[in-house]
Design a protein around this motif. Structure first.
Motif: not given
Length: 143
Positions: A92-108, A125-135
């Protein structure tokens, strides 16, 4: 007396009629077996078509975040969820880079069962979870 012999010689005897009936039954038994197999195949085909439709409906519910019911249109539904958070973040690159999102593969693993027929398939599916350094980053990320 002569007339009676002529009449009986022209018809079928009881033994001949029974033999003909037995041959007819023997000849028709494969046809009955074939019709039973055709009926079973038609039932399996209808179940497969209906199960595939219900599977697509369940996938749509999962993708929208809704929980599918345990019983859907007569089908018993079971879902097993598993996740793999060890996905390489470099994909994942650009605005969806590793610094901003956590990527998880979810299987059902989705299984449907009805009338001794079982249909099972997997949704990934892939889940993108935003990562924030501060509240504050999390609060202002929506603006």
């Amino acid at each position: 007396m002569r007339e009676l012999r002529t009449l009986s010689a022209d018809g079928f005897s009881v033994i001949e009629a029974l033999a003909a009936t037995a041959l007819l039954v023997i000849a028709l038994s494969p046809v009955y077996s074939m019709l039973q197999q055709l009926s079973d195949a038609a039932t399996r085909s209808m179940h497969l078509t209906d199960a595939a439709h219900q599977y697509r409906l369940i996938c749509a519910l999962i993708k929208t975040g809704d929980n599918p019911p345990e019983n859907l249109n007569g089908w018993q539904v079971s879902i097993e969820r598993s996740s793999n958070p060890t996905i390489d973040r470099s994909i994942v690159d650009g605005y969806l880079g590793a610094d901003f999102f956590s990527v998880t593969q979810v299987s059902y693993q989705i299984s449907l069962e009805k009338d001794n027929f079982r249909y099972s398939n997997q949704l990934s599916e892939l889940e993108l979870t935003p990562i924030y350094e501060t509240p504050e980053d999390a609060i202002f990320s929506r603006f």
